[in-house]
Design a protein around this motif. Structure first.
Motif, PDB file in Angstrom:
ATOM      1  N   ASN A 182       0.818  -1.208   0.000  1.00  0.00           N
ATOM      2  CA  ASN A 182       0.000   0.000   0.000  1.00  0.00           C
ATOM      3  C   ASN A 182       0.859   1.268   0.000  1.00  0.00           C
ATOM      4  O   ASN A 182       0.388   2.351   0.352  1.00  0.00           O
ATOM      5  CB  ASN A 182      -0.931  -0.001   1.212  1.00  0.00           C
ATOM      6  N   ASP A 183       2.132   1.108  -0.388  1.00  0.00           N
ATOM      7  CA  ASP A 183       3.061   2.233  -0.520  1.00  0.00           C
ATOM      8  C   ASP A 183       3.291   2.974   0.796  1.00  0.00           C
ATOM      9  O   ASP A 183       3.526   4.183   0.804  1.00  0.00           O
ATOM     10  CB  ASP A 183       2.572   3.224  -1.591  1.00  0.00           C
ATOM     11  N   LEU A 184       3.239   2.250   1.904  1.00  0.00           N
ATOM     12  CA  LEU A 184       3.551   2.823   3.208  1.00  0.00           C
ATOM     13  C   LEU A 184       4.963   2.391   3.582  1.00  0.00           C
ATOM     14  O   LEU A 184       5.255   1.199   3.660  1.00  0.00           O
ATOM     15  CB  LEU A 184       2.549   2.351   4.263  1.00  0.00           C
ATOM     16  N   ASP A 185       5.831   3.378   3.800  1.00  0.00           N
ATOM     17  CA  ASP A 185       7.238   3.059   4.011  1.00  0.00           C
ATOM     18  C   ASP A 185       7.716   3.325   5.440  1.00  0.00           C
ATOM     19  O   ASP A 185       8.914   3.434   5.696  1.00  0.00           O
ATOM     20  CB  ASP A 185       8.110   3.826   3.014  1.00  0.00           C
ATOM     21  N   GLN A 186       6.790   3.421   6.385  1.00  0.00           N
ATOM     22  CA  GLN A 186       7.193   3.605   7.776  1.00  0.00           C
ATOM     23  C   GLN A 186       8.026   2.404   8.234  1.00  0.00           C
ATOM     24  O   GLN A 186       7.773   1.275   7.817  1.00  0.00           O
ATOM     25  CB  GLN A 186       5.970   3.750   8.688  1.00  0.00           C
ATOM     26  N   GLN A 191      15.373   8.187  11.454  1.00  0.00           N
ATOM     27  CA  GLN A 191      15.668   7.934  10.043  1.00  0.00           C
ATOM     28  C   GLN A 191      14.451   8.222   9.170  1.00  0.00           C
ATOM     29  O   GLN A 191      14.565   8.816   8.092  1.00  0.00           O
ATOM     30  CB  GLN A 191      16.118   6.484   9.852  1.00  0.00           C
ATOM     31  N   TYR A 192      13.271   7.817   9.653  1.00  0.00           N
ATOM     32  CA  TYR A 192      12.042   8.053   8.886  1.00  0.00           C
ATOM     33  C   TYR A 192      11.749   9.550   8.793  1.00  0.00           C
ATOM     34  O   TYR A 192      11.331  10.047   7.738  1.00  0.00           O
ATOM     35  CB  TYR A 192      10.875   7.323   9.533  1.00  0.00           C
ATOM     36  N   GLU A 196      11.595  14.519   5.503  1.00  0.00           N
ATOM     37  CA  GLU A 196      12.070  15.875   5.265  1.00  0.00           C
ATOM     38  C   GLU A 196      12.752  15.986   3.897  1.00  0.00           C
ATOM     39  O   GLU A 196      12.531  16.945   3.153  1.00  0.00           O
ATOM     40  CB  GLU A 196      13.043  16.290   6.367  1.00  0.00           C
ATOM     41  N   ASN A 197      13.564  15.012   3.564  1.00  0.00           N
ATOM     42  CA  ASN A 197      14.239  15.024   2.262  1.00  0.00           C
ATOM     43  C   ASN A 197      13.246  14.940   1.120  1.00  0.00           C
ATOM     44  O   ASN A 197      13.377  15.635   0.099  1.00  0.00           O
ATOM     45  CB  ASN A 197      15.241  13.871   2.176  1.00  0.00           C
ATOM     46  N   GLU A 198      12.226  14.086   1.278  1.00  0.00           N
ATOM     47  CA  GLU A 198      11.216  13.945   0.236  1.00  0.00           C
ATOM     48  C   GLU A 198      10.438  15.250   0.063  1.00  0.00           C
ATOM     49  O   GLU A 198      10.143  15.674  -1.053  1.00  0.00           O
ATOM     50  CB  GLU A 198      10.262  12.806   0.581  1.00  0.00           C
TER      51      GLU A 198
END
Length: 200
Positions: free
Chosen positions: A75-79, A124-125, A130-132
């Motif tokens: 489901n495109d969740l990258d936590q 890290q998340y 923030e980078n995204e």
């Protein structure tokens, strides 16, 4: 009330594990939500829930922690997802890491070890988000006023700060090209904007 450090989800079919982890992380300043099964957690987490990390038991009836991990990624969740495993299942936990788990801890686990691993995962998340967000800002460079580098840098810093500190709703006062560009940029980024252009 102070803002929580992060929203942590705990998934375990052992109520005592859920209680221990909830107490540990609430004392550390986290918001904690617990689920007694991955079957119950998965639809809740994939239905727009706002969370920063998951700690889940690896071996659970019907739907395993690995199934939960795969469901989140599908489901495109990258936590980040941390696995709790019995010592006999360490090989399975390593396989889970190959499938995208952030890390694992073995039962009986050390509270400080778990806290540090979650802290590292959340940090890290947060950096990843923030980078995204900054990459998305830079992708809208044509919206900036006259391509002025100073204006662009100021705008990026301000957007980043407001997104981190105040969430998704902003009230922008005044008129003019800078305010209008700011409002347009936030709207393009999916942020809800209210422009208050009262008479000075």
């Amino acid at each position: 009330m102070d803002k929580p450090l992060a929203h942590l989800v705990v998934v375990d079919d052992e109520p005592n594990i859920c209680r221990v982890l909830r107490a540990l992380f609430e004392r550390a300043g986290y918001q904690v939500t617990t689920y007694p099964s991955a079957r119950e957690a998965l639809p809740a987490l994939t239905d727009g829930a706002d969370f920063d990390a998951v700690i889940t038991d690896l071996m659970m009836p019907e739907v395993s922690g690995l199934d939960l991990l795969k469901g989140l990624r599908e489901n495109d969740l990258d936590q980040p997802v941390l696995m709790i495993t019995a010592h006999a299942n360490v090989d399975t936990a390593v396989e889970a890491m190959k499938s995208g788990a952030f890390d694992y801890v073995s039962k009986p686990f050390d509270a400080e070890e778990v806290r540090l691993k979650v802290e590292r995962a959340v940090r890290q998340y947060s950096l990843q988000k923030e980078n995204e967000f900054l990459r998305r800002c830079f992708s809208f460079h044509p919206l900036l006023i006259g391509g002025n580098p100073l204006d662009a840098a100021s705008l990026y810093v301000l957007i980043h700060y407001l997104e981190r500190e105040w969430g998704i709703h902003y009230a922008l006062g005044g008129t003019g090209s800078i305010v209008n560009a700011f409002g347009k940029l936030l709207g393009e980024l999916g942020v809800k904007v209210h422009l208050d252009c009262g008479v000075d």
